[in-house]
Design an enzyme around this catalytic site. Structure first.
Site, PDB file in Angstrom:
ATOM      1  N   GLY A 274       1.033  -1.124   0.460  1.00 53.34           N
ATOM      2  CA  GLY A 274      -0.219   0.083  -0.182  1.00 53.34           C
ATOM      3  C   GLY A 274       0.959   1.251   0.235  1.00 53.34           C
ATOM      4  N   GLU A 275       1.055   2.004   0.794  1.00 55.54           N
ATOM      5  CA  GLU A 275       1.543   3.785   1.126  1.00 55.54           C
ATOM      6  C   GLU A 275       2.214   3.398   2.047  1.00 55.54           C
ATOM      7  OE1 GLU A 275       2.824   5.655  -0.735  1.00 55.54           O
ATOM      8  OE2 GLU A 275       3.754   5.709   0.919  1.00 55.54           O
ATOM      9  N   SER A 276       3.258   3.159   2.734  1.00 48.65           N
ATOM     10  CA  SER A 276       3.827   3.328   3.844  1.00 48.65           C
ATOM     11  C   SER A 276       3.931   4.418   4.853  1.00 48.65           C
ATOM     12  CB  SER A 276       5.641   2.643   4.135  1.00 48.65           C
ATOM     13  OG  SER A 276       6.310   3.180   3.210  1.00 48.65           O
TER      14      SER A 276
ATOM     15  N   CYS B  28       6.405  -5.571   0.607  1.00 41.75           N
ATOM     16  CA  CYS B  28       6.247  -3.936  -0.015  1.00 41.75           C
ATOM     17  C   CYS B  28       5.706  -2.783   1.001  1.00 41.75           C
ATOM     18  CB  CYS B  28       5.009  -3.543  -1.444  1.00 41.75           C
ATOM     19  SG  CYS B  28       5.510  -2.971  -2.750  1.00 41.75           S
TER      20      CYS B  28
ATOM     21  N   ARG C  71      12.932   3.437  -0.186  1.00 39.72           N
ATOM     22  CA  ARG C  71      11.282   4.055  -1.013  1.00 39.72           C
ATOM     23  C   ARG C  71      11.224   4.210  -2.199  1.00 39.72           C
ATOM     24  NH1 ARG C  71       7.965   8.413   0.889  1.00 39.72           N
ATOM     25  NH2 ARG C  71       6.257   7.340   0.217  1.00 39.72           N
TER      26      ARG C  71
ATOM     27  N   ILE D 146       5.906  -3.053  -7.679  1.00 39.16           N
ATOM     28  CA  ILE D 146       4.961  -1.946  -7.354  1.00 39.16           C
ATOM     29  C   ILE D 146       5.127  -0.669  -7.235  1.00 39.16           C
ATOM     30  CG2 ILE D 146       2.288  -0.693  -7.146  1.00 39.16           C
ATOM     31  CD1 ILE D 146       0.731  -3.651  -7.709  1.00 39.16           C
ATOM     32  N   ARG D 147       6.422  -0.047  -7.471  1.00 34.86           N
ATOM     33  CA  ARG D 147       6.912   1.219  -6.598  1.00 34.86           C
ATOM     34  C   ARG D 147       7.034   0.271  -5.365  1.00 34.86           C
ATOM     35  NH1 ARG D 147       5.979   6.212  -7.260  1.00 34.86           N
ATOM     36  NH2 ARG D 147       5.711   7.413  -5.769  1.00 34.86           N
TER      37      ARG D 147
ATOM     38  N   HIS E 172       4.967  -8.396  -4.403  1.00 33.01           N
ATOM     39  CA  HIS E 172       3.464  -8.369  -3.905  1.00 33.01           C
ATOM     40  C   HIS E 172       2.972  -9.974  -4.274  1.00 33.01           C
ATOM     41  CE1 HIS E 172       1.803  -4.224  -3.205  1.00 33.01           C
ATOM     42  NE2 HIS E 172       2.933  -4.025  -3.870  1.00 33.01           N
TER      43      HIS E 172
ATOM     44  N   GLU F 223       0.570 -11.556  -2.985  1.00 34.25           N
ATOM     45  CA  GLU F 223      -0.463 -12.374  -3.212  1.00 34.25           C
ATOM     46  C   GLU F 223      -1.379 -11.692  -4.070  1.00 34.25           C
ATOM     47  OE1 GLU F 223       1.650  -8.878  -2.305  1.00 34.25           O
ATOM     48  OE2 GLU F 223      -0.402  -7.571  -2.050  1.00 34.25           O
TER      49      GLU F 223
END
Ligand code: GLN
Length: 192
Positions: free
Chosen positions: A50-52, A82, A111, A139-140, A175, A177
Site C-alpha cells: 500500500g503506502e507506508s 512491499c 522507498r 509496484i513502486r 506483492h 498476494e
C-alpha cells in the site's frame, strides 16, 4: 474449525483483501485487523502493500501501533510485503521524516527505489525452498540496499534481495498476494 495459526491481515490501507484470499485458499483463518481488540485472537500478522507513509499515520490514529509493537516484541510472526517490508526494516531511505515502522529486520530499504522507469514490473524469480519460479509483481517497490548478517536472503532479482527472513519476520519487496500462487504464504506459515 480451521486448525493451525490464525493469521491476521492489517487492514488499515492497501492490498489487504488479496492477502486474506490467499490465506483462506490455504484453509487459514485470516481475520482483518483494524482495531487493537482484533489483535487478541491472532498468532501472526501480515503487513500488506500500500503506502507506508499512510499506514504509518493510520497505525497511530487507530491506536494499533503500540499493541502491535508489543505483540511483535513477544515474538509474533509477521509477513511484510512491499509497504509492509518498509514497516519492518530497521532503516528507511527516502521515507517521509515522520514515518515510523517496527524496526524488526536488519536491513536498509529505499522507498520507491527502483526508480521511475521501473516503477512497476513483473518477473519470475527463483526462491530458496521452492522447486519452480515464483511470478513476482513489483509496484513502486522498496529497493533493498543492505541486509544485516543475521538476515537470510531467500530470493534476489538482479542481485538485489527481494525476499528475506529473520526469525519469524519475513519480508518481500514484491506483492506475493497478487497472483493465485499461495506458496509464499504457505512458507511463511511454516516459520510460525
Ligand atoms: N511505495 C510504497 C511505499 O512507499 C510501497 C508500494 C507498495 O506497497 N506497492 O509505501
Amino acid at each position: 474449525m480451521v486448525a493451525g495459526p490464525v493469521v491476521g491481515v492489517l487492514a488499515l490501507q492497501g492490498a489487504f483483501t488479496t492477502h486474506q484470499q490467499r490465506l483462506m485458499a490455504l484453509g487459514v483463518h485470516a481475520p482483518l485487523v483494524k482495531t487493537p481488540q482484533q489483535l487478541a485472537g491472532i498468532d501472526a500478522l501480515v503487513l500488506p502493500g500500500g503506502e507506508s507513509t499512510t499506514m504509518s499515520m493510520l497505525l497511530d490514529t487507530s491506536g494499533l501501533r503500540d499493541p502491535i509493537g508489543e505483540r511483535l516484541a513477544d515474538g509474533m510472526g509477521v509477513f511484510g510485503t512491499c509497504a509492509g517490508m518498509i514497516l519492518c526494516a530497521t532503516e528507511v531511505l527516502d521515507g517521509r521524516p515522520d514515518q515510523r515502522g517496527f524496526s524488526l529486520i536488519d536491513m536498509t530499504v529505499r522507498r520507491n527505489g527502483y526508480g521511475r522507469q521501473l516503477d512497476s514490473f513483473e518477473t519470475d524469480i527463483a526462491v530458496d525452498g521452492l522447486t519452480n519460479g515464483f511470478h513476482a509483481v513489483f509496484i513502486r517497490a522498496p529497493y533493498v540496499e543492505r541486509v544485516g548478517p543475521d538476515v537470510e536472503v531467500l530470493a534476489v532479482h538482479n542481485d538485489i534481495p527481494v525476499l528475506a527472513r529473520s526469525g519469524r519476520c519475513t519480508v518481500a519487496s514484491f506483492h506475493p498476494e497478487l497472483t493465485d500462487d499461495t506458496r509464499l504464504h504457505e512458507a511463511f506459515i511454516t516459520t510460525l
